[in-house]
Write a protein that holds these residues in place. Structure first.
Motif, PDB file in Angstrom:
ATOM      1  N   GLY A 238      29.566  32.233  25.262  1.00 13.59           N
ATOM      2  CA  GLY A 238      28.307  32.268  24.525  1.00 13.59           C
ATOM      3  C   GLY A 238      28.164  31.281  23.391  1.00 13.59           C
ATOM      4  N   VAL A 239      29.057  30.317  23.270  1.00 17.79           N
ATOM      5  CA  VAL A 239      29.011  29.382  22.145  1.00 17.79           C
ATOM      6  C   VAL A 239      27.944  28.314  22.386  1.00 17.79           C
ATOM      7  CG1 VAL A 239      30.305  27.642  20.842  1.00 17.79           C
ATOM      8  CG2 VAL A 239      31.421  29.784  21.537  1.00 17.79           C
ATOM      9  N   ALA A 240      27.052  28.149  21.404  1.00 20.77           N
ATOM     10  CA  ALA A 240      26.029  27.105  21.468  1.00 20.77           C
ATOM     11  C   ALA A 240      26.449  25.890  20.648  1.00 20.77           C
ATOM     12  CB  ALA A 240      24.698  27.639  20.947  1.00 20.77           C
ATOM     13  N   GLN A 241      27.059  26.125  19.473  1.00 16.57           N
ATOM     14  CA  GLN A 241      27.497  25.035  18.601  1.00 16.57           C
ATOM     15  C   GLN A 241      28.813  25.397  17.943  1.00 16.57           C
ATOM     16  OE1 GLN A 241      24.506  24.285  15.664  1.00 16.57           O
ATOM     17  NE2 GLN A 241      23.411  22.833  16.960  1.00 16.57           N
ATOM     18  N   MET A 242      29.595  24.341  17.664  1.00 17.31           N
ATOM     19  CA  MET A 242      30.869  24.532  16.992  1.00 17.31           C
ATOM     20  C   MET A 242      31.095  23.347  16.051  1.00 17.31           C
ATOM     21  SD  MET A 242      34.585  25.104  18.808  1.00 17.31           S
ATOM     22  CE  MET A 242      33.811  26.039  20.084  1.00 17.31           C
ATOM     23  N   HIS A 243      31.443  23.646  14.799  1.00 18.39           N
ATOM     24  CA  HIS A 243      31.735  22.608  13.802  1.00 18.39           C
ATOM     25  C   HIS A 243      33.084  22.924  13.177  1.00 18.39           C
ATOM     26  CE1 HIS A 243      27.662  21.000  13.958  1.00 18.39           C
ATOM     27  NE2 HIS A 243      27.244  22.255  13.955  1.00 18.39           N
ATOM     28  N   SER A 244      33.976  21.939  13.184  1.00 22.42           N
ATOM     29  CA  SER A 244      35.325  22.119  12.640  1.00 22.42           C
ATOM     30  C   SER A 244      35.501  21.292  11.380  1.00 22.42           C
ATOM     31  CB  SER A 244      36.370  21.694  13.667  1.00 22.42           C
ATOM     32  OG  SER A 244      36.216  22.432  14.857  1.00 22.42           O
ATOM     33  N   SER A 245      36.177  21.884  10.390  1.00 27.60           N
ATOM     34  CA  SER A 245      36.483  21.204   9.134  1.00 27.60           C
ATOM     35  C   SER A 245      37.951  21.417   8.806  1.00 27.60           C
ATOM     36  CB  SER A 245      35.636  21.767   7.983  1.00 27.60           C
ATOM     37  OG  SER A 245      34.268  21.605   8.245  1.00 27.60           O
ATOM     38  N   PHE A 246      38.658  20.309   8.542  1.00 27.71           N
ATOM     39  CA  PHE A 246      40.072  20.380   8.170  1.00 27.71           C
ATOM     40  C   PHE A 246      40.199  20.526   6.666  1.00 27.71           C
ATOM     41  CE2 PHE A 246      40.529  18.877  12.377  1.00 27.71           C
ATOM     42  CZ  PHE A 246      41.831  19.143  12.764  1.00 27.71           C
ATOM     43  N   SER A 247      41.015  21.470   6.253  1.00 26.16           N
ATOM     44  CA  SER A 247      41.316  21.624   4.839  1.00 26.16           C
ATOM     45  C   SER A 247      42.255  20.502   4.419  1.00 26.16           C
ATOM     46  CB  SER A 247      41.992  22.978   4.601  1.00 26.16           C
ATOM     47  OG  SER A 247      42.478  23.076   3.283  1.00 26.16           O
ATOM     48  N   LEU A 248      41.921  19.800   3.357  1.00 24.76           N
ATOM     49  CA  LEU A 248      42.777  18.728   2.859  1.00 24.76           C
ATOM     50  C   LEU A 248      43.904  19.270   1.978  1.00 24.76           C
ATOM     51  CD1 LEU A 248      40.086  16.057   1.938  1.00 24.76           C
ATOM     52  CD2 LEU A 248      41.494  16.217   4.019  1.00 24.76           C
ATOM     53  N   ARG A 249      43.577  20.316   1.211  1.00 23.38           N
ATOM     54  CA  ARG A 249      44.557  20.905   0.304  1.00 23.38           C
ATOM     55  C   ARG A 249      44.053  22.276  -0.109  1.00 23.38           C
ATOM     56  NH1 ARG A 249      44.882  20.372  -5.514  1.00 23.38           N
ATOM     57  NH2 ARG A 249      43.163  18.896  -5.382  1.00 23.38           N
ATOM     58  N   THR A 250      44.962  23.218  -0.214  1.00 25.10           N
ATOM     59  CA  THR A 250      44.604  24.545  -0.723  1.00 25.10           C
ATOM     60  C   THR A 250      44.701  24.493  -2.242  1.00 25.10           C
ATOM     61  OG1 THR A 250      45.413  25.626   1.267  1.00 25.10           O
ATOM     62  CG2 THR A 250      45.179  26.994  -0.694  1.00 25.10           C
ATOM     63  N   VAL A 251      43.588  24.679  -2.902  1.00 24.07           N
ATOM     64  CA  VAL A 251      43.541  24.639  -4.356  1.00 24.07           C
ATOM     65  C   VAL A 251      43.977  25.982  -4.930  1.00 24.07           C
ATOM     66  CG1 VAL A 251      42.025  24.316  -6.362  1.00 24.07           C
ATOM     67  CG2 VAL A 251      41.721  22.907  -4.308  1.00 24.07           C
ATOM     68  N   PHE A 252      43.564  27.059  -4.304  1.00 30.65           N
ATOM     69  CA  PHE A 252      43.923  28.404  -4.754  1.00 30.65           C
ATOM     70  C   PHE A 252      43.959  29.315  -3.548  1.00 30.65           C
ATOM     71  CE2 PHE A 252      42.764  32.697  -6.059  1.00 30.65           C
ATOM     72  CZ  PHE A 252      43.735  32.940  -7.015  1.00 30.65           C
ATOM     73  N   HIS A 253      44.950  30.201  -3.522  1.00 31.45           N
ATOM     74  CA  HIS A 253      45.065  31.158  -2.428  1.00 31.45           C
ATOM     75  C   HIS A 253      45.712  32.426  -2.945  1.00 31.45           C
ATOM     76  CE1 HIS A 253      47.305  33.106   0.885  1.00 31.45           C
ATOM     77  NE2 HIS A 253      46.170  32.901   1.515  1.00 31.45           N
ATOM     78  N   THR A 254      45.174  33.545  -2.585  1.00 37.72           N
ATOM     79  CA  THR A 254      45.795  34.826  -2.907  1.00 37.72           C
ATOM     80  C   THR A 254      45.443  35.821  -1.818  1.00 37.72           C
ATOM     81  OG1 THR A 254      46.105  36.549  -4.569  1.00 37.72           O
ATOM     82  CG2 THR A 254      43.873  35.673  -4.336  1.00 37.72           C
ATOM     83  N   THR A 255      46.270  36.796  -1.669  1.00 39.74           N
ATOM     84  CA  THR A 255      45.951  37.921  -0.788  1.00 39.74           C
ATOM     85  C   THR A 255      45.672  39.171  -1.627  1.00 39.74           C
ATOM     86  OG1 THR A 255      48.262  38.566  -0.594  1.00 39.74           O
ATOM     87  CG2 THR A 255      47.396  37.026   1.076  1.00 39.74           C
ATOM     88  N   ALA A 256      45.829  39.046  -2.938  1.00 40.79           N
ATOM     89  CA  ALA A 256      45.689  40.191  -3.839  1.00 40.79           C
ATOM     90  C   ALA A 256      44.211  40.496  -4.125  1.00 40.79           C
ATOM     91  CB  ALA A 256      46.425  39.924  -5.144  1.00 40.79           C
ATOM     92  N   LEU A 257      43.833  41.743  -3.895  1.00 41.41           N
ATOM     93  CA  LEU A 257      42.491  42.190  -4.234  1.00 41.41           C
ATOM     94  C   LEU A 257      42.467  42.646  -5.697  1.00 41.41           C
ATOM     95  CD1 LEU A 257      41.627  44.349  -1.094  1.00 41.41           C
ATOM     96  CD2 LEU A 257      40.707  42.109  -1.691  1.00 41.41           C
ATOM     97  N   PRO A 258      41.380  42.422  -6.387  1.00 43.82           N
ATOM     98  CA  PRO A 258      41.293  42.929  -7.768  1.00 43.82           C
ATOM     99  C   PRO A 258      41.143  44.459  -7.744  1.00 43.82           C
ATOM    100  CG  PRO A 258      39.272  41.788  -7.148  1.00 43.82           C
ATOM    101  CD  PRO A 258      40.219  41.634  -6.014  1.00 43.82           C
ATOM    102  N   VAL A 259      41.973  45.122  -8.524  1.00 40.66           N
ATOM    103  CA  VAL A 259      41.885  46.597  -8.617  1.00 40.66           C
ATOM    104  C   VAL A 259      41.732  47.026 -10.062  1.00 40.66           C
ATOM    105  CG1 VAL A 259      43.050  47.202  -6.479  1.00 40.66           C
ATOM    106  CG2 VAL A 259      44.414  46.764  -8.509  1.00 40.66           C
TER     107      VAL A 259
END
Length: 153
Positions: free
Chosen positions: A132-153
Motif C-alpha cells: 500500500g505504499v504510495a510515497q517513501m522519503h528517506s533521510s540519513f541522520s548525520l549525528r545524534t545531538v541528543f538521545h535518551t530513553t528516559a521519560l520525565p516523571v
C-alpha cells in the motif's frame, strides 16, 4: 493512569539511568528502606509502569552507525490497509521504531543500518515490498545531538 508519588518518581528516574543497580543501592539513592523500596518496585512492575528492563547497546561498536528515518505515505488509509502495512513493517529486522503519524506522512520509521549499501539492501528486501505504499522519503541522520530513553516523571 497509575498514581505516581515523589518517591515513585525518584525510583523511576534512578532506574531509567541505571536499571541494573541493586535494591540496596536504589533504596539508598532514593532514601527509602530496602524492603519498602523493593515493595514499590514490585508494585510499579505489576502495574505496568515499569514495562521492561533492557540493555542499551552502542550502535557504532556493533557496526550499525547509520540511522535512517523513512517517511511513508500510503495509497489509502482504510483499516485493512493500515493493518496490512503494520503487520509487514513489524517483520523488518532492522526496524527500531514505527510511528503512525498525523501530518505529511502516514508512518515514520527509524531504521538501523551499517552504511548506505546496507540501507539499499534493507530498502530492496523490505521497504520496497511493503503493501500500500504510495510515497517513501528517506533521510540519513548525520549525528545524534541528543538521545535518551528516559521519560520525565
Amino acid at each position: 493512569m497509575v498514581e505516581i508519588d515523589d518517591t515513585d518518581a525518584r525510583i523511576l528516574t534512578a532506574l531509567q539511568k541505571r536499571g541494573r543497580m541493586s535494591n540496596a543501592d536504589l533504596s539508598e539513592r532514593v532514601n527509602l528502606s530496602p524492603s519498602a523500596c523493593h515493595r514499590r518496585v514490585q508494585r510499579l512492575e505489576a502495574e505496568g509502569v515499569i514495562a521492561h528492563y533492557v540493555a542499551l547497546l552502542d550502535a557504532r561498536k556493533l557496526d550499525r552507525p547509520a540511522t535512517v528515518f523513512v517517511e511513508i505515505t500510503l495509497a489509502g488509509q482504510t483499516e485493512e490497509a493500515l493493518d496490512a502495512f503494520e503487520r509487514e513493517v513489524a517483520l523488518i529486522p532492522d526496524l527500531l521504531e514505527c510511528h503512525l503519524m498525523a501530518g505529511t506522512a502516514d508512518y515514520l520509521l527509524k531504521i538501523s543500518a551499517r552504511d548506505t549499501d546496507d540501507f539499499a539492501r534493507i530498502h530492496r528486501r523490505y521497504l520496497a515490498r511493503l503493501p500500500g505504499v504510495a510515497q517513501m522519503h528517506s533521510s540519513f541522520s548525520l549525528r545524534t545531538v541528543f538521545h535518551t530513553t528516559a521519560l520525565p516523571v
